[in-house]
Design an enzyme around this catalytic site. Sequence first.
Site, PDB file in Angstrom:
ATOM      1  N   GLU A 155       0.803  -1.243  -0.064  1.00 40.45           N
ATOM      2  CA  GLU A 155       0.152   0.190   0.069  1.00 40.45           C
ATOM      3  C   GLU A 155       0.901   1.159  -0.033  1.00 40.45           C
ATOM      4  O   GLU A 155       0.856   2.084   1.045  1.00 40.45           O
ATOM      5  CB  GLU A 155      -0.841  -0.116   1.063  1.00 40.45           C
ATOM      6  CG  GLU A 155      -2.037  -1.237   1.030  1.00 40.45           C
ATOM      7  CD  GLU A 155      -3.180  -0.984   2.099  1.00 40.45           C
ATOM      8  OE1 GLU A 155      -2.773  -0.348   3.185  1.00 40.45           O
ATOM      9  OE2 GLU A 155      -4.207  -1.702   1.726  1.00 40.45           O
ATOM     10  N   GLU A 214      -5.498  -8.384  -1.503  1.00 42.94           N
ATOM     11  CA  GLU A 214      -6.201  -8.195  -0.087  1.00 42.94           C
ATOM     12  C   GLU A 214      -7.705  -7.873  -0.306  1.00 42.94           C
ATOM     13  O   GLU A 214      -8.005  -7.245  -1.083  1.00 42.94           O
ATOM     14  CB  GLU A 214      -5.557  -6.970   0.710  1.00 42.94           C
ATOM     15  CG  GLU A 214      -4.193  -7.336   1.476  1.00 42.94           C
ATOM     16  CD  GLU A 214      -3.867  -6.438   2.240  1.00 42.94           C
ATOM     17  OE1 GLU A 214      -4.804  -5.437   2.903  1.00 42.94           O
ATOM     18  OE2 GLU A 214      -2.807  -5.845   2.390  1.00 42.94           O
TER      19      GLU A 214
HETATM   20  C1  BGP Z   1      -4.601  -3.075   4.875  1.00 42.70           C
HETATM   21  C2  BGP Z   1      -3.047  -3.596   5.410  1.00 42.70           C
HETATM   22  C3  BGP Z   1      -3.083  -5.032   6.003  1.00 42.70           C
HETATM   23  C4  BGP Z   1      -4.548  -5.225   6.594  1.00 42.70           C
HETATM   24  C5  BGP Z   1      -5.796  -4.582   6.107  1.00 42.70           C
HETATM   25  C6  BGP Z   1      -7.010  -4.758   6.876  1.00 42.70           C
HETATM   26  O1  BGP Z   1      -4.467  -1.803   4.738  1.00 42.70           O
HETATM   27  O2  BGP Z   1      -2.209  -3.678   4.225  1.00 42.70           O
HETATM   28  O3  BGP Z   1      -2.068  -5.009   6.647  1.00 42.70           O
HETATM   29  O4  BGP Z   1      -4.435  -5.176   7.782  1.00 42.70           O
HETATM   30  O5  BGP Z   1      -5.672  -3.412   5.609  1.00 42.70           O
HETATM   31  O6  BGP Z   1      -6.947  -3.582   7.795  1.00 42.70           O
HETATM   32  P1  BGP Z   1      -7.348  -4.003   9.349  1.00 42.70           P
HETATM   33  O7  BGP Z   1      -6.276  -4.924   9.826  1.00 42.70           O
HETATM   34  O8  BGP Z   1      -6.827  -2.470   9.986  1.00 42.70           O
HETATM   35  O9  BGP Z   1      -8.708  -4.330   9.639  1.00 42.70           O
END
Ligand code: BGP
Length: 482
Positions: A177, A381
């Site tokens: 990201e 993701e």
């Molecule tokens: C993205 C990140 C991840 C992950 C995901 C979900 O932004 O790359 O590392 O954690 O989001 O977010 P969260 O864990 O805050 O729910």
Amino acid sequence: MKTTFPENFLWGGATAANQCEGAWDQDGKGVSMADIQTAGDKTTPRIVTPQVQPGVFYPSHQAIEHYQRYEEDIRLFAEMGFKLYRMSIAWTRIYPNGDDAAPNPAGVEHYRKVFETCKKYGIEPLVTISHYEMPYQLAKKYNGWLDRRCIDFYLNYCRTLFTEYKGLVKYWLTFNEINCSTLFPGGKMMLGVLPKEGQQFLFSASSGDMTENFQGLHHQFLASALAVKLGHEIDPQYQIGCMIAGTMAYPRTCSPADILLAQQTMEVGSYYCGDVQVRGAYPAFAERVWQLKNSKPVVMQPGDAEILKAGKVDFYSFSYYSSSCVSEDPQYAKTGGNMTFGLGNPYIQQSDWGWPIDATGLRTYLNEIYSRYQIPVMVVENGLGQDDKVEADGAIHDPYRIEYLRAHIKAMKAAIGDGVDLRGYTSWGCIDLVSASTGEMAKRYGFIYVDRDNSGNGTLERSRKDSFYWYKKVIASNGEEL
Ligand code: BGP
């Protein structure tokens, strides 16, 4: 029109080292930026402490002990039929301080074993080289990515990975990201910048000087481009991608001002970084972005433009959770939504953590990206963070997660029908892990449940949720049985 997934489609799941490994100080690992972040929750922000403080609970320190249990976890992924496992390497296991003269052999050996285990189960690793966990020492000594010297430290690290794991890994992502630092001033934490004494980075603060954010990001662009070039020299088979936090920005109304604002939001949010990494040059609108985001123009050194040009990525990857609305109309600007996701959208629902759920937005985004860049795409993701209940008999029924994923997989299928060259899908947090934004365990994404709560209690035992069996069927039928 094709409406099926290609035969060799790469189904799988994704994790990040700092959110699942634990073992934060074992076998020579150094402290990372993730190791100094406390736990928060829906309403309490995580705090970045100036160093690791005794008596404070840091969720990354033990996490779900994937470091010790990777074999069992990969076996479970294989049982679901994974073809691809997106994971990250903790930079601090390989170079504990970031600027060490030689790599840490125990760290190098650990990941070799992980990759060999993947191979044993026929799973291809997709490796994020840097996922929100810069070595703390680089932050402390150099101010993170604000210092150009970090480019060399990163390249040393990449050289070690590309050489050591040749033949074991084919797919790489340079930065997770990477666009996050363009979004808000506090995004500079992702660049390895520590808050000053007594200060906090607020992710909700939407205004403030962003010059450091854009300059640090420029150094990451150079590092990424040089890594792509280096990777291809070491092994021409390597496929090296960018990774962008993808979100669709919709105009809240059909007012021309809102249409323009939505376009500009997409430019800042996705295309600014995408254009540099895919096309190898800053877009024509870069200066407007700096102006809009309260940043001075990025300082380029002679030769930088050539470096960017010579290091274009092989594929575009992104995370997708939500869409957002934007408007110039103060009537909407005042209502609902938060900084990250813009304004509320009356047509879509939100998750328990307030994240808008919009599967159609994934199809739209895929089409936007593919028509802009025309290179292979991967969704690396996607998922629903929600707490689960363990029944008396040990079962975990998670129809909400299945529903979320089903809708998004249908959207990907439709995008393939639209002509998008989509190669793979790794849903986020295929095994429950620590949430990046809140530091909680309760924000669960997994097909595999992990017995651990927000305060670190639990046996860490793994169990299969209903979604585990569902995803297994999805993979076995190549996306036909949804
Ligand atoms: C993205 C990140 C991840 C992950 C995901 C979900 O932004 O790359 O590392 O954690 O989001 O977010 P969260 O864990 O805050 O729910």
